[in-house]
Write a protein that holds these residues in place. Structure first.
Motif, PDB file in Angstrom:
ATOM      1  N   ARG A  66       0.940  -1.166  -0.065  1.00 40.71           N
ATOM      2  CA  ARG A  66       0.356   0.189   0.301  1.00 40.71           C
ATOM      3  C   ARG A  66       0.883   1.124   0.188  1.00 40.71           C
ATOM      4  O   ARG A  66       1.238   1.371   1.114  1.00 40.71           O
ATOM      5  CB  ARG A  66      -1.059   0.366   0.999  1.00 40.71           C
ATOM      6  N   CYS A  67       1.019   1.988  -1.308  1.00 43.74           N
ATOM      7  CA  CYS A  67       2.312   2.534  -0.995  1.00 43.74           C
ATOM      8  C   CYS A  67       1.365   4.298  -0.633  1.00 43.74           C
ATOM      9  O   CYS A  67       2.055   5.124  -0.245  1.00 43.74           O
ATOM     10  CB  CYS A  67       2.549   3.121  -3.051  1.00 43.74           C
ATOM     11  N   GLY A  68       0.301   3.985  -0.933  1.00 44.54           N
ATOM     12  CA  GLY A  68      -0.317   5.757  -0.293  1.00 44.54           C
ATOM     13  C   GLY A  68      -0.112   5.323   1.171  1.00 44.54           C
ATOM     14  O   GLY A  68      -1.056   7.088   1.302  1.00 44.54           O
ATOM     15  N   SER A  69      -0.303   5.041   1.980  1.00 40.67           N
ATOM     16  CA  SER A  69      -0.338   5.170   2.856  1.00 40.67           C
ATOM     17  C   SER A  69       1.340   4.878   4.181  1.00 40.67           C
ATOM     18  O   SER A  69       1.776   4.724   4.773  1.00 40.67           O
ATOM     19  CB  SER A  69      -1.048   3.927   3.929  1.00 40.67           C
ATOM     20  N   TRP A  70       2.411   4.754   2.551  1.00 40.62           N
ATOM     21  CA  TRP A  70       3.430   4.687   3.013  1.00 40.62           C
ATOM     22  C   TRP A  70       4.621   6.227   3.116  1.00 40.62           C
ATOM     23  O   TRP A  70       4.444   6.862   1.787  1.00 40.62           O
ATOM     24  CB  TRP A  70       4.077   3.671   1.779  1.00 40.62           C
ATOM     25  N   MET A  71       4.534   6.597   4.008  1.00 43.10           N
ATOM     26  CA  MET A  71       5.381   7.957   4.739  1.00 43.10           C
ATOM     27  C   MET A  71       6.616   7.011   5.083  1.00 43.10           C
ATOM     28  O   MET A  71       6.736   7.017   6.480  1.00 43.10           O
ATOM     29  CB  MET A  71       4.849   8.475   5.557  1.00 43.10           C
ATOM     30  N   PRO A  72       7.289   7.264   4.333  1.00 43.53           N
ATOM     31  CA  PRO A  72       8.906   6.647   4.434  1.00 43.53           C
ATOM     32  C   PRO A  72       9.638   7.514   5.344  1.00 43.53           C
ATOM     33  O   PRO A  72       9.547   9.204   4.710  1.00 43.53           O
ATOM     34  CB  PRO A  72       9.420   6.587   3.274  1.00 43.53           C
ATOM     35  N   SER A  73      10.681   7.698   6.226  1.00 43.81           N
ATOM     36  CA  SER A  73      11.723   8.294   7.221  1.00 43.81           C
ATOM     37  C   SER A  73      12.534   8.303   6.408  1.00 43.81           C
ATOM     38  O   SER A  73      13.056   7.887   4.847  1.00 43.81           O
ATOM     39  CB  SER A  73      11.546   7.001   8.316  1.00 43.81           C
ATOM     40  N   ARG A  74      13.516   9.242   6.872  1.00 43.80           N
ATOM     41  CA  ARG A  74      14.934  10.056   5.878  1.00 43.80           C
ATOM     42  C   ARG A  74      15.389   7.798   6.027  1.00 43.80           C
ATOM     43  O   ARG A  74      15.947   8.184   4.469  1.00 43.80           O
ATOM     44  CB  ARG A  74      15.452  10.277   6.630  1.00 43.80           C
ATOM     45  N   SER A  75      15.265   7.031   6.583  1.00 46.12           N
ATOM     46  CA  SER A  75      16.235   6.040   6.906  1.00 46.12           C
ATOM     47  C   SER A  75      16.016   4.555   5.941  1.00 46.12           C
ATOM     48  O   SER A  75      16.388   4.016   5.321  1.00 46.12           O
ATOM     49  CB  SER A  75      16.202   5.375   8.676  1.00 46.12           C
ATOM     50  N   GLU A  76      14.151   4.695   5.956  1.00 45.69           N
ATOM     51  CA  GLU A  76      13.465   4.015   4.634  1.00 45.69           C
ATOM     52  C   GLU A  76      13.952   4.191   3.941  1.00 45.69           C
ATOM     53  O   GLU A  76      14.065   3.532   2.976  1.00 45.69           O
ATOM     54  CB  GLU A  76      12.441   3.360   5.335  1.00 45.69           C
ATOM     55  N   TRP A  77      13.824   5.618   3.006  1.00 44.88           N
ATOM     56  CA  TRP A  77      14.515   6.323   2.138  1.00 44.88           C
ATOM     57  C   TRP A  77      15.536   6.366   2.013  1.00 44.88           C
ATOM     58  O   TRP A  77      15.389   4.693   0.338  1.00 44.88           O
ATOM     59  CB  TRP A  77      13.908   7.231   1.660  1.00 44.88           C
ATOM     60  N   LEU A  78      15.822   6.339   2.548  1.00 42.90           N
ATOM     61  CA  LEU A  78      17.860   5.923   1.863  1.00 42.90           C
ATOM     62  C   LEU A  78      17.830   4.021   1.788  1.00 42.90           C
ATOM     63  O   LEU A  78      18.362   4.504   0.685  1.00 42.90           O
ATOM     64  CB  LEU A  78      18.613   7.031   2.440  1.00 42.90           C
ATOM     65  N   PHE A  79      16.959   3.888   2.922  1.00 38.97           N
ATOM     66  CA  PHE A  79      17.530   2.088   2.527  1.00 38.97           C
ATOM     67  C   PHE A  79      17.341   1.676   1.378  1.00 38.97           C
ATOM     68  O   PHE A  79      17.989   0.909   0.326  1.00 38.97           O
ATOM     69  CB  PHE A  79      17.620   1.865   3.656  1.00 38.97           C
ATOM     70  N   ALA A  80      16.176   1.813   0.912  1.00 41.42           N
ATOM     71  CA  ALA A  80      15.320   1.427   0.130  1.00 41.42           C
ATOM     72  C   ALA A  80      16.540   1.958  -1.406  1.00 41.42           C
ATOM     73  O   ALA A  80      16.399   1.277  -2.197  1.00 41.42           O
ATOM     74  CB  ALA A  80      14.091   2.154  -0.059  1.00 41.42           C
ATOM     75  N   ALA A  81      16.270   2.796  -1.600  1.00 41.86           N
ATOM     76  CA  ALA A  81      17.622   3.635  -2.718  1.00 41.86           C
ATOM     77  C   ALA A  81      19.113   3.082  -2.777  1.00 41.86           C
ATOM     78  O   ALA A  81      19.008   2.483  -4.076  1.00 41.86           O
ATOM     79  CB  ALA A  81      17.426   5.070  -2.672  1.00 41.86           C
ATOM     80  N   ARG A  82      20.115   2.644  -1.366  1.00 42.84           N
ATOM     81  CA  ARG A  82      21.026   1.664  -1.956  1.00 42.84           C
ATOM     82  C   ARG A  82      20.440   0.728  -2.494  1.00 42.84           C
ATOM     83  O   ARG A  82      20.902  -0.193  -2.760  1.00 42.84           O
ATOM     84  CB  ARG A  82      21.270   1.796  -0.504  1.00 42.84           C
ATOM     85  N   CYS A  83      19.042  -0.693  -2.167  1.00 46.51           N
ATOM     86  CA  CYS A  83      18.949  -2.126  -2.970  1.00 46.51           C
ATOM     87  C   CYS A  83      17.739  -1.807  -4.309  1.00 46.51           C
ATOM     88  O   CYS A  83      17.678  -2.622  -4.162  1.00 46.51           O
ATOM     89  CB  CYS A  83      18.322  -1.995  -1.737  1.00 46.51           C
ATOM     90  N   VAL A  84      18.038  -0.866  -4.978  1.00 45.94           N
ATOM     91  CA  VAL A  84      17.775  -1.022  -6.855  1.00 45.94           C
ATOM     92  C   VAL A  84      19.202  -0.357  -7.539  1.00 45.94           C
ATOM     93  O   VAL A  84      19.971  -0.016  -6.804  1.00 45.94           O
ATOM     94  CB  VAL A  84      16.703  -0.291  -6.781  1.00 45.94           C
ATOM     95  N   GLN A  85      18.916  -1.033  -8.307  1.00 43.80           N
ATOM     96  CA  GLN A  85      19.767  -0.804  -9.568  1.00 43.80           C
ATOM     97  C   GLN A  85      20.111   0.996  -9.224  1.00 43.80           C
ATOM     98  O   GLN A  85      19.356   1.887  -9.569  1.00 43.80           O
ATOM     99  CB  GLN A  85      19.709  -1.236 -11.112  1.00 43.80           C
ATOM    100  N   PRO A  86      20.979   1.457 -10.056  1.00 45.97           N
ATOM    101  CA  PRO A  86      21.790   2.897  -9.842  1.00 45.97           C
ATOM    102  C   PRO A  86      20.613   4.080 -10.998  1.00 45.97           C
ATOM    103  O   PRO A  86      20.146   4.667 -10.680  1.00 45.97           O
ATOM    104  CB  PRO A  86      22.788   2.687 -10.233  1.00 45.97           C
ATOM    105  N   GLU A  87      20.471   2.611 -12.359  1.00 48.25           N
ATOM    106  CA  GLU A  87      19.483   3.540 -13.367  1.00 48.25           C
ATOM    107  C   GLU A  87      18.165   3.588 -12.458  1.00 48.25           C
ATOM    108  O   GLU A  87      17.290   4.688 -13.479  1.00 48.25           O
ATOM    109  CB  GLU A  87      19.787   2.883 -14.155  1.00 48.25           C
ATOM    110  N   GLU A  88      17.717   2.487 -11.359  1.00 48.87           N
ATOM    111  CA  GLU A  88      16.590   2.611 -11.189  1.00 48.87           C
ATOM    112  C   GLU A  88      16.027   3.707 -10.546  1.00 48.87           C
ATOM    113  O   GLU A  88      15.397   4.375 -10.450  1.00 48.87           O
ATOM    114  CB  GLU A  88      15.418   1.062 -10.857  1.00 48.87           C
ATOM    115  N   LYS A  89      16.947   3.896  -9.410  1.00 50.38           N
ATOM    116  CA  LYS A  89      16.907   4.808  -8.437  1.00 50.38           C
ATOM    117  C   LYS A  89      17.176   6.121  -9.329  1.00 50.38           C
ATOM    118  O   LYS A  89      16.064   7.056  -8.693  1.00 50.38           O
ATOM    119  CB  LYS A  89      19.048   4.711  -7.544  1.00 50.38           C
ATOM    120  N   ASP A  90      18.227   5.871 -10.220  1.00 48.12           N
ATOM    121  CA  ASP A  90      17.880   7.786 -10.988  1.00 48.12           C
ATOM    122  C   ASP A  90      16.051   7.925 -11.195  1.00 48.12           C
ATOM    123  O   ASP A  90      15.924   9.194 -11.392  1.00 48.12           O
ATOM    124  CB  ASP A  90      18.814   7.790 -12.538  1.00 48.12           C
ATOM    125  N   ARG A  91      16.191   7.169 -12.111  1.00 46.80           N
ATOM    126  CA  ARG A  91      14.939   7.046 -12.916  1.00 46.80           C
ATOM    127  C   ARG A  91      14.060   7.442 -11.809  1.00 46.80           C
ATOM    128  O   ARG A  91      12.450   8.441 -11.903  1.00 46.80           O
ATOM    129  CB  ARG A  91      14.447   5.542 -13.390  1.00 46.80           C
TER     130      ARG A  91
END
Length: 311
Positions: free
Chosen positions: A16-41
């Motif tokens: 459920r993305c609509g109710s997801w309010m990521p914290s700073r640590s959650e968003w930065l960790f998520a960004a580290r776990c996807v490929q760089p080109e996907e992170k940029d997109r």
């Protein structure tokens, strides 16, 4: 909602993305776990709602490949077909258009409204689409239907416009639309396909939360496509999901529709579930959070239309 237990059974996951309010640590960790080109997109999306949906879709897909295909997170390489459909490029190539190998899975993603969803099935091509029932933002319901006239057959319009109130008609409209989109995504054809070629005859049973219907039939070029299966379910009263299942290649051994396990509802995952098997691929980028934090959640008047961001 319960998940199928057997390893080779199909997968139906939702976040459920609509109710997801990521914290700073959650968003930065998520960004580290996807490929760089996907992170940029993902970082290029103007609105936070779209960035969160795209990030959730990437994490859903990587979790599936890691846990069900038993490929270590760090070895997964995902690419996109010319039509934007994701496929596994490494360590073994699973193309979205050539059909699964005997050991491969067909999989597909969709996000629209408040959810991102993933559907996967071994040895079968899969398409999934989720649609939220909303009032059109810039026109009346009759005008909206007039604009969309060429997307449905006369029979389908009779079913849609006889559904009852305007909200019920919209629900029937989006139900048909999700079915057509799931079929298009399964065959990988894209925008060039004439949607009137596929006519859907809905199950007589009403859709209810917590149940999956598989009785809907499709006529393709006016003939019943008996080798196709369509699963329909509700994430909640406003979100309809359709999953299209078809043999990947009729020349190869594929289980007939009757041999598939009984359908189950989508399993709703938490963010902790999404990253349970994750491992970072890149260094932390603090500026990525700063950019995300500055995004507005969504346009002031956002209309969920019939062009969801497909993955």
């Amino acid at each position: 909602m319960t998940e199928r237990g057997e390893h080779m059974d199909g997968v139906r996951w939702a976040f459920r993305c609509g109710s997801w309010m990521p914290s700073r640590s959650e968003w930065l960790f998520a960004a580290r776990c996807v490929q760089p080109e996907e992170k940029d997109r993902i970082g290029q999306f103007v609105f936070a709602k779209d960035a969160k949906s795209a990030m959730a879709g990437r994490l859903l897909l990587r979790r599936f490949v890691c846990e069900r295909m038993k490929i270590p997170w760090s070895e997964i390489r995902l690419r996109r077909s010319p039509r934007g459909k994701p496929y596994l490029a490494a360590p073994l190539e699973v193309s979205p258009d050539s059909g699964p190998t005997p050991q491969a899975w067909g999989f597909n993603l969709s996000h629209q409204g408040d959810y991102a969803v993933l559907a996967a099935e071994p040895r079968r091509q899969v398409g999934v689409d989720i649609m939220k029932t909303t009032m059109p933002g810039s026109s009346s319901v009759p005008e909206f239907f007039r604009i969309m006239t060429r997307q449905f057959t006369e029979y389908e319009w009779r079913v849609i416009q006889s559904a009852g109130s305007e909200h019920q008609q919209l629900a029937a409209f989006y139900r048909h639309w999700a079915l057509k989109e799931s079929f298009i995504k399964a065959i990988g054809t894209g925008l060039g396909f004439n949607l009137q070629r596929a006519e859907f005859h809905l199950a007589t049973e009403p859709l209810k939360e917590g149940r999956v219907l598989r009785q809907t039939k499709m006529l393709l070029d006016e003939e019943e496509a008996e080798d196709w299966l369509f699963e329909e379910s509700l994430m909640d009263p406003d979100h309809h999901v359709a999953v299209a299942l078809a043999p990947a290649d009729t020349l190869h051994s594929t289980p007939p529709p009757s041999s598939l396990p009984l359908p189950t509802t989508f399993t709703l995952l938490s963010f902790r579930d999404l990253i349970a098997s994750a491992s970072p691929l890149v260094e932390e980028d603090p500026a990525y959070w700063d950019s995300f934090e500055m995004k507005a959640e969504a346009p002031r008047r956002q209309s969920d239309t019939c062009s969801p961001i497909s993955l």
